[in-house]
Design a protein around this motif. Structure first.
Motif, PDB file in Angstrom:
ATOM      1  N   LYS A 211      -1.683  -3.475  -3.339  1.00  0.00           N
ATOM      2  CA  LYS A 211      -0.654  -3.025  -2.396  1.00  0.00           C
ATOM      3  C   LYS A 211      -1.196  -3.022  -0.968  1.00  0.00           C
ATOM      4  O   LYS A 211      -0.553  -3.544  -0.048  1.00  0.00           O
ATOM      5  CB  LYS A 211      -0.180  -1.622  -2.794  1.00  0.00           C
ATOM      6  CG  LYS A 211       0.947  -1.072  -1.958  1.00  0.00           C
ATOM      7  CD  LYS A 211       1.391   0.292  -2.513  1.00  0.00           C
ATOM      8  CE  LYS A 211       2.520   0.887  -1.699  1.00  0.00           C
ATOM      9  NZ  LYS A 211       2.931   2.218  -2.234  1.00  0.00           N
ATOM     10  N   GLU A 212      -2.390  -2.454  -0.782  1.00  0.00           N
ATOM     11  CA  GLU A 212      -2.991  -2.422   0.552  1.00  0.00           C
ATOM     12  C   GLU A 212      -4.480  -2.093   0.469  1.00  0.00           C
ATOM     13  O   GLU A 212      -4.969  -1.601  -0.552  1.00  0.00           O
ATOM     14  CB  GLU A 212      -2.282  -1.399   1.442  1.00  0.00           C
ATOM     15  CG  GLU A 212      -2.283   0.014   0.886  1.00  0.00           C
ATOM     16  CD  GLU A 212      -1.426   0.966   1.708  1.00  0.00           C
ATOM     17  OE1 GLU A 212      -0.942   0.551   2.779  1.00  0.00           O
ATOM     18  OE2 GLU A 212      -1.245   2.128   1.289  1.00  0.00           O
ATOM     19  N   TYR A 213      -5.170  -2.396   1.571  1.00  0.00           N
ATOM     20  CA  TYR A 213      -6.589  -2.060   1.687  1.00  0.00           C
ATOM     21  C   TYR A 213      -6.739  -1.060   2.824  1.00  0.00           C
ATOM     22  O   TYR A 213      -6.337  -1.322   3.958  1.00  0.00           O
ATOM     23  CB  TYR A 213      -7.416  -3.315   1.965  1.00  0.00           C
ATOM     24  CG  TYR A 213      -8.880  -3.035   2.257  1.00  0.00           C
ATOM     25  CD1 TYR A 213      -9.658  -2.300   1.355  1.00  0.00           C
ATOM     26  CD2 TYR A 213      -9.486  -3.505   3.418  1.00  0.00           C
ATOM     27  CE1 TYR A 213     -10.995  -2.039   1.615  1.00  0.00           C
ATOM     28  CE2 TYR A 213     -10.829  -3.264   3.676  1.00  0.00           C
ATOM     29  CZ  TYR A 213     -11.573  -2.523   2.769  1.00  0.00           C
ATOM     30  OH  TYR A 213     -12.895  -2.264   3.021  1.00  0.00           O
ATOM     31  N   ILE A 214      -7.294   0.095   2.519  1.00  0.00           N
ATOM     32  CA  ILE A 214      -7.520   1.150   3.507  1.00  0.00           C
ATOM     33  C   ILE A 214      -8.978   1.076   3.959  1.00  0.00           C
ATOM     34  O   ILE A 214      -9.891   1.182   3.137  1.00  0.00           O
ATOM     35  CB  ILE A 214      -7.211   2.539   2.920  1.00  0.00           C
ATOM     36  CG1 ILE A 214      -5.801   2.568   2.323  1.00  0.00           C
ATOM     37  CG2 ILE A 214      -7.386   3.609   3.996  1.00  0.00           C
ATOM     38  CD1 ILE A 214      -4.697   2.264   3.304  1.00  0.00           C
ATOM     39  N   LYS A 215      -9.183   0.912   5.270  1.00  0.00           N
ATOM     40  CA  LYS A 215     -10.540   0.712   5.790  1.00  0.00           C
ATOM     41  C   LYS A 215     -11.301   2.028   5.967  1.00  0.00           C
ATOM     42  O   LYS A 215     -12.530   2.032   5.997  1.00  0.00           O
ATOM     43  CB  LYS A 215     -10.476  -0.020   7.132  1.00  0.00           C
ATOM     44  CG  LYS A 215      -9.926  -1.437   7.024  1.00  0.00           C
ATOM     45  CD  LYS A 215      -9.900  -2.105   8.394  1.00  0.00           C
ATOM     46  CE  LYS A 215      -9.358  -3.517   8.315  1.00  0.00           C
ATOM     47  NZ  LYS A 215      -9.330  -4.168   9.647  1.00  0.00           N
ATOM     48  N   LEU A 221      -8.986   0.178  -2.133  1.00  0.00           N
ATOM     49  CA  LEU A 221      -7.758  -0.559  -2.380  1.00  0.00           C
ATOM     50  C   LEU A 221      -6.722   0.374  -2.985  1.00  0.00           C
ATOM     51  O   LEU A 221      -7.058   1.237  -3.795  1.00  0.00           O
ATOM     52  CB  LEU A 221      -8.010  -1.719  -3.342  1.00  0.00           C
ATOM     53  CG  LEU A 221      -8.818  -2.896  -2.798  1.00  0.00           C
ATOM     54  CD1 LEU A 221      -9.307  -3.774  -3.951  1.00  0.00           C
ATOM     55  CD2 LEU A 221      -8.013  -3.719  -1.814  1.00  0.00           C
ATOM     56  N   LYS A 224      -0.574  -1.435  -6.879  1.00  0.00           N
ATOM     57  CA  LYS A 224       0.886  -1.282  -6.864  1.00  0.00           C
ATOM     58  C   LYS A 224       1.377  -0.066  -7.646  1.00  0.00           C
ATOM     59  O   LYS A 224       2.536   0.323  -7.511  1.00  0.00           O
ATOM     60  CB  LYS A 224       1.539  -2.566  -7.369  1.00  0.00           C
ATOM     61  CG  LYS A 224       1.416  -3.701  -6.357  1.00  0.00           C
ATOM     62  CD  LYS A 224       2.246  -4.910  -6.709  1.00  0.00           C
ATOM     63  CE  LYS A 224       2.149  -5.957  -5.612  1.00  0.00           C
ATOM     64  NZ  LYS A 224       2.913  -7.185  -5.912  1.00  0.00           N
ATOM     65  N   ASN A 226      -0.090   2.715  -7.055  1.00  0.00           N
ATOM     66  CA  ASN A 226      -0.595   3.721  -6.103  1.00  0.00           C
ATOM     67  C   ASN A 226      -1.948   4.310  -6.502  1.00  0.00           C
ATOM     68  O   ASN A 226      -2.395   5.293  -5.896  1.00  0.00           O
ATOM     69  CB  ASN A 226       0.427   4.859  -5.891  1.00  0.00           C
ATOM     70  CG  ASN A 226       1.653   4.377  -5.127  1.00  0.00           C
ATOM     71  OD1 ASN A 226       1.535   3.605  -4.174  1.00  0.00           O
ATOM     72  ND2 ASN A 226       2.832   4.803  -5.558  1.00  0.00           N
ATOM     73  N   ARG A 228      -6.005   4.411  -6.544  1.00  0.00           N
ATOM     74  CA  ARG A 228      -7.020   4.040  -5.552  1.00  0.00           C
ATOM     75  C   ARG A 228      -8.251   3.490  -6.252  1.00  0.00           C
ATOM     76  O   ARG A 228      -8.728   4.073  -7.231  1.00  0.00           O
ATOM     77  CB  ARG A 228      -7.403   5.260  -4.713  1.00  0.00           C
ATOM     78  CG  ARG A 228      -6.295   5.789  -3.823  1.00  0.00           C
ATOM     79  CD  ARG A 228      -6.833   6.934  -2.962  1.00  0.00           C
ATOM     80  NE  ARG A 228      -5.841   7.429  -2.024  1.00  0.00           N
ATOM     81  CZ  ARG A 228      -6.119   8.293  -1.044  1.00  0.00           C
ATOM     82  NH1 ARG A 228      -7.373   8.758  -0.902  1.00  0.00           N
ATOM     83  NH2 ARG A 228      -5.172   8.696  -0.227  1.00  0.00           N
ATOM     84  N   LEU A 243      -8.291 -10.990   0.746  1.00  0.00           N
ATOM     85  CA  LEU A 243      -7.001 -10.560   1.286  1.00  0.00           C
ATOM     86  C   LEU A 243      -6.505 -11.502   2.371  1.00  0.00           C
ATOM     87  O   LEU A 243      -5.296 -11.706   2.517  1.00  0.00           O
ATOM     88  CB  LEU A 243      -7.124  -9.130   1.825  1.00  0.00           C
ATOM     89  CG  LEU A 243      -7.371  -8.042   0.782  1.00  0.00           C
ATOM     90  CD1 LEU A 243      -7.644  -6.712   1.438  1.00  0.00           C
ATOM     91  CD2 LEU A 243      -6.187  -7.933  -0.167  1.00  0.00           C
TER      92      LEU A 243
END
Length: 246
Positions: A211-215, A221, A224, A226, A228, A243
């Motif tokens: 879904k997304e990559y949090i820096k 990561l 989908k 939710n 982590r 990505l």
């Protein structure tokens, strides 16, 4: 005693396997041998073996043809093969045992040791094997061994895998999970070609389910569902490159 049938169209190979079993696996009783698809099918319909050592290439077809002719299989199968890469991949994804020729005595003993656990091949695993062999584009499903059963899963529905010591926990898109009796390393090697990436020593993820990559917070990561998944420092460049290519 474990009752066995040996199937190979090369007499010398049959004799060599017979001798290896006699030397290294004395609790195997050979109750028959065959060298062709037709002969093997006739023998297996009459006999009631615990295990069949089955060569892939036979003079009038293949070992896979025998399985299709017989239909429901009540015995354990250990394939023997020289170097058929596609077949070997099919064995691994369907969780069917195989031995590479020339057969290593230690691997033979390990295969027979597993027989004593008395876990038969499931019909689902055999069906998956035959489907995978026919599908030259590669496997779409994976047989997963737990302590209680063998479950066949759609690879695309796997979100991620997490190491649990010598076991691996699979997490699926429908919210379920499954503890499987193999290490994460084994699945890392199997699933690379399907878009799976090892992002941490303990985590393997399906790149199609990110879904997304949090820096921040060390980097992680969000899948989908939710959940982590931490990304190790060493794997950050791999993840960022991956990505960028999605």
């Amino acid at each position: 005693m474990i009752k066995a049938i040996l199937i190979d169209d090369i007499p010398q190979a049959l004799e060599l396997l017979r001798n290896d079993l006699a030397t290294h696996c004395p609790d195997i009783e050979i109750i028959g041998t065959a060298g062709s698809v037709v002969e093997s099918a006739k023998l297996l319909r009459k006999a009631n073996p615990d295990v069949v050592f089955l060569d892939i290439e036979l003079q009038d077809g293949s070992g896979f043809d025998i399985l299709e002719i017989l239909g429901d299989i009540s015995f354990k199968i250990i394939f023997t093969t020289a170097s058929d890469a596609h077949a070997i991949k099919a064995f691994r994804f369907s969780a069917i045992d195989y031995l590479l020729k020339p057969i290593d005595p230690e691997e033979l003993k390990e295969a027979v040791k597993k027989l004593k656990q008395n876990i038969p091949d499931s019909q689902e695993s055999i069906d998956l094997l035959l489907d995978t062999v026919k599908n030259k584009k590669g496997p779409k499903r994976l047989a997963l061994h737990t302590l209680e059963k063998i479950q066949v899963a759609e690879i695309a529905e796997i979100l991620r895998c997490e190491s649990s010591g010598n076991y691996t926990t699979f997490y699926f898109a429908d919210g379920t999970n499954l503890l499987v009796t193999k290490t994460l390393k084994e699945f890392d090697n199997m699933l690379k070609e399907h878009g799976f990436v090892r992002v941490h020593q303990s985590h393997l993820i399906n790149s199609n389910r990110i879904k997304e990559y949090i820096k921040t917070e060390g980097g992680y990561l969000v899948m989908k569902d939710n959940s982590r998944v931490p990304v190790s420092i060493r794997k950050k460049p791999t993840v960022i490159k991956m990505l960028s290519g999605l």
